[in-house]
Design an enzyme around this catalytic site. Structure first.
Site, PDB file in Angstrom:
ATOM      1  N   SER A  76       0.843  -1.194   0.000  1.00  0.00           N
ATOM      2  CA  SER A  76       0.000   0.000   0.000  1.00  0.00           C
ATOM      3  C   SER A  76       0.875   1.240   0.000  1.00  0.00           C
ATOM      4  O   SER A  76       1.896   1.273   0.694  1.00  0.00           O
ATOM      5  CB  SER A  76      -0.907   0.044   1.237  1.00  0.00           C
ATOM      6  OG  SER A  76      -1.621   1.272   1.298  1.00  0.00           O
ATOM      7  N   TYR A 146      -6.632   6.847   2.361  1.00  0.00           N
ATOM      8  CA  TYR A 146      -5.738   5.946   3.089  1.00  0.00           C
ATOM      9  C   TYR A 146      -6.409   5.439   4.362  1.00  0.00           C
ATOM     10  O   TYR A 146      -6.436   4.229   4.629  1.00  0.00           O
ATOM     11  CB  TYR A 146      -4.440   6.675   3.425  1.00  0.00           C
ATOM     12  CG  TYR A 146      -3.396   5.816   4.119  1.00  0.00           C
ATOM     13  CD1 TYR A 146      -2.835   4.723   3.469  1.00  0.00           C
ATOM     14  CD2 TYR A 146      -2.964   6.121   5.403  1.00  0.00           C
ATOM     15  CE1 TYR A 146      -1.873   3.940   4.090  1.00  0.00           C
ATOM     16  CE2 TYR A 146      -2.000   5.344   6.029  1.00  0.00           C
ATOM     17  CZ  TYR A 146      -1.460   4.262   5.381  1.00  0.00           C
ATOM     18  OH  TYR A 146      -0.507   3.493   5.993  1.00  0.00           O
ATOM     19  N   THR A 176       6.868   4.808  11.903  1.00  0.00           N
ATOM     20  CA  THR A 176       8.080   3.987  11.939  1.00  0.00           C
ATOM     21  C   THR A 176       9.126   4.613  11.028  1.00  0.00           C
ATOM     22  O   THR A 176       8.786   5.196  10.001  1.00  0.00           O
ATOM     23  CB  THR A 176       7.755   2.550  11.490  1.00  0.00           C
ATOM     24  OG1 THR A 176       6.713   2.017  12.321  1.00  0.00           O
ATOM     25  CG2 THR A 176       8.970   1.650  11.604  1.00  0.00           C
TER      26      THR A 176
END
Length: 328
Positions: A76, A146, A176
């Protein structure tokens, strides 16, 4: 030998997961269509006897020869620059792509872990965010392509679990960072590091009071690995609970060099979350997991990686793969 399919394998997270499972003795089948991934992220694995790469779009029918024991669905677009430029593809990856992979998992009797995101919480009204919070998301806002793709992804995954008895796992991944991120993908850490290396002002959106919580890639991969082999099928937050404002982080990261880094302020994007901090109580209890890498250590490793990139990467503004996908 156990066989695992990893989608989005040439991306930031996916490529590190390929490394981990190769090192754990798995045969890794990697899949990517390079819409945002980079072949350089997995080039070191191409000659490995336990690694196979398939270039494929997960929104199309997926066929894998032989057994598949596990599936990690990480295909994605994941940064604002990506999903604002290719909104339809983002929605399709979370819906059609997830449906195809759940069908494959059912056919292969494989356990599947899907990569959800903290964006399912939207601009949260609860802080920090526990898995029991249902979120505050605008379905029609620019980020909705999203956010809602990931929320649908969770829903269809749980439907397959309840209706078909499929073994499923859901990782809600918070911010992250680490080596192999795209330098100009719009996310906070690579954006700041890129501006530092180009001797530009650091761009802070809004007044910088919005918060984020940054998890180093090694910690994230460890959390995902433990979740895959746990017995828990509902969402689990995987992230670092150490929260910091963007303004304070800009000042912190500017100390990586001796240059006197200046700041410039721009309007906050629509629906940009004002707070982001995971409640990882569940991950601690279920997985005996919590982040180990201190932010200063992780940022130093990430900065060193970006500093060694060639100038053509440092000054490249857009990802080259967008053009061939933009009209689909």
């Amino acid at each position: 030998m156990k066989r695992i399919l990893i989608t989005g394998a040439a991306g930031f997270l996916g490529s590190h997961l390929c490394d981990r499972f190769i090192n754990e003795g798995f045969f890794v089948i990697a899949m990517d269509n390079f819409i945002t991934g980079d072949s350089k992220n997995i080039s070191h694995l191409l000659s490995h006897p336990n690694f196979e790469f398939i270039e494929h779009d997960v929104t199309e029918f997926i066929s894998i020869a032989g057994k598949v024991d596990y599936i990690l669905h990480f295909a994605s677009p994941a940064s604002p620059i990506d999903y604002l430029k290719i909104p339809i593809q983002t929605l399709k990856a979370g819906s059609l792509g997830t449906h195809n992979l759940l069908g494959l998992a059912k056919a292969k009797k494989a356990r599947i872990l899907i990569a959800s995101t903290s964006e399912v919480y939207g601009d949260p009204l609860v802080h920090p965010q526990p898995e029991t919070y249902y979120g505050n998301v605008s379905t029609i806002g620019p980020r909705g392509v999203y956010d809602e793709a990931k929320r649908f992804q969770e829903s269809i995954t749980m439907a397959y679990h309840r209706f078909h008895g499929l073994e499923t796992r859901i990782a809600r991944i918070f911010n992250t960072y680490g080596p192999r991120m795209r330098l100009n993908d719009g996310r906070v850490i690579p954006a700041f590091i890129g501006q530092i290396l180009r001797r530009e002002r650091l761009t802070v959106f809004g007044d910088g009071s919005q918060t984020r919580s940054f998890c180093y890639i090694d910690d994230q991969v460890e959390g995902i690995y433990r979740l895959l082999f746990s017995d828990y099928n509902k969402p689990v937050n995987i992230g670092n609970p150490k929260e910091i404002t963007i303004l304070d982080f800009a000042k912190e990261i500017s100390k990586l060099t001796d240059n006197d880094t200046q700041l410039t302020f721009k309007q906050l994007p629509k629906d940009d979350p004002l707070q982001r901090q995971p409640d990882i109580t569940l991950a601690k209890e279920l997985l005996n997991w919590e982040p180990k890498v201190d932010r200063s250590e992780g940022i130093k490793k990430t900065f060193d990686y970006f500093r060694d990139l060639p100038d053509d990467v440092l000054y490249k503004k857009e990802h080259k793969s967008f053009e061939k996908h933009i009209k689909r």
